[in-house]
Design a protein around this motif. Structure first.
Motif, PDB file in Angstrom:
ATOM      1  N   CYS A  95       0.650  -1.199  -0.030  1.00  0.00           N
ATOM      2  CA  CYS A  95       0.015  -0.009  -0.083  1.00  0.00           C
ATOM      3  C   CYS A  95       0.757   1.301  -0.082  1.00  0.00           C
ATOM      4  O   CYS A  95       1.907   1.127   0.664  1.00  0.00           O
ATOM      5  CB  CYS A  95      -0.712  -0.116   1.416  1.00  0.00           C
ATOM      6  SG  CYS A  95      -1.728   1.358   1.492  1.00  0.00           S
ATOM      7  N   ASN A  96       0.462   2.210  -0.789  1.00  0.00           N
ATOM      8  CA  ASN A  96       0.991   3.451  -0.816  1.00  0.00           C
ATOM      9  C   ASN A  96       0.197   4.773  -0.782  1.00  0.00           C
ATOM     10  O   ASN A  96      -0.886   4.775  -1.503  1.00  0.00           O
ATOM     11  CB  ASN A  96       1.899   3.564  -2.104  1.00  0.00           C
ATOM     12  CG  ASN A  96       2.650   4.931  -2.242  1.00  0.00           C
ATOM     13  OD1 ASN A  96       2.386   5.869  -2.866  1.00  0.00           O
ATOM     14  ND2 ASN A  96       3.978   4.647  -1.892  1.00  0.00           N
ATOM     15  N   ALA A  97       0.715   5.662  -0.029  1.00  0.00           N
ATOM     16  CA  ALA A  97      -0.428   6.817   0.000  1.00  0.00           C
ATOM     17  C   ALA A  97       0.509   8.193   0.397  1.00  0.00           C
ATOM     18  O   ALA A  97       1.624   8.190   0.990  1.00  0.00           O
ATOM     19  CB  ALA A  97      -1.232   6.641   1.255  1.00  0.00           C
ATOM     20  N   ASP A  98      -0.092   8.987  -0.309  1.00  0.00           N
ATOM     21  CA  ASP A  98       0.385  10.643   0.070  1.00  0.00           C
ATOM     22  C   ASP A  98      -0.572  11.265   1.241  1.00  0.00           C
ATOM     23  O   ASP A  98      -1.650  11.317   0.906  1.00  0.00           O
ATOM     24  CB  ASP A  98       0.271  11.500  -1.450  1.00  0.00           C
ATOM     25  CG  ASP A  98       1.256  10.974  -2.383  1.00  0.00           C
ATOM     26  OD1 ASP A  98       0.821  11.056  -3.626  1.00  0.00           O
ATOM     27  OD2 ASP A  98       2.131  10.315  -2.031  1.00  0.00           O
ATOM     28  N   ILE A  99      -0.048  11.605   2.312  1.00  0.00           N
ATOM     29  CA  ILE A  99      -0.628  12.186   3.248  1.00  0.00           C
ATOM     30  C   ILE A  99      -0.065  13.565   4.127  1.00  0.00           C
ATOM     31  O   ILE A  99       1.095  13.664   4.211  1.00  0.00           O
ATOM     32  CB  ILE A  99      -0.314  11.000   4.630  1.00  0.00           C
ATOM     33  CG1 ILE A  99      -1.277   9.905   3.980  1.00  0.00           C
ATOM     34  CG2 ILE A  99      -1.265  11.407   5.906  1.00  0.00           C
ATOM     35  CD1 ILE A  99      -0.946   8.417   5.035  1.00  0.00           C
TER      36      ILE A  99
END
Length: 123
Positions: A95-99
């Motif tokens: 999983c990858n996310a910009d937070i």
């Protein structure tokens, strides 16, 4: 601190379904793009699917029509529904996310990765 934790990996027979979930936790103001990547044995990590905050999606050619990415912004969670699985889908899925972690000052997103979950598709 922000953590991404994946759930749902395992062993499945070819042709079967599997659903992955990824929960973001910690100090979160907002989450932009969320995505799933995978790394097959002996190969490089590759993008599987991505979804924007407005739920615009894109998929790799190899999974188009079989996988569906979705998100629940209230739960800070992204999902990957995988159908018609093939042995070549065997990989560690990340999983990858910009937070963004703060709601004051200049808006800034940081990129985070989960620890990965193994998906194995038997023939």
């Amino acid at each position: 601190q922000v953590q991404l934790v994946e759930f749902g990996g395992g062993l499945v027979q070819a042709g079967g379904p599997l659903k992955l979930s990824c929960l973001a936790s910690g100090t979160i103001f907002s989450i932009g793009r969320m995505a799933w990547y995978r790394q097959p044995p002996g190969k490089e990590r590759e993008l599987v699917a991505a979804i924007t905050i407005r739920e615009i999606t894109n998929y790799s050619d190899s999974v188009q029509g079989r996988f569906t990415i979705s998100r629940d912004n209230d739960k800070n969670t992204v999902y990957l529904q995988m159908n018609s699985l093939k042995p070549e889908d065997t990989a560690v899925y990340y999983c990858n996310a910009d937070i963004a972690t703060r709601g004051w000052g200049p808006y800034q997103e940081y990129n985070y990765w989960g620890q990965g979950t193994q998906v194995t598709v038997s023939s």
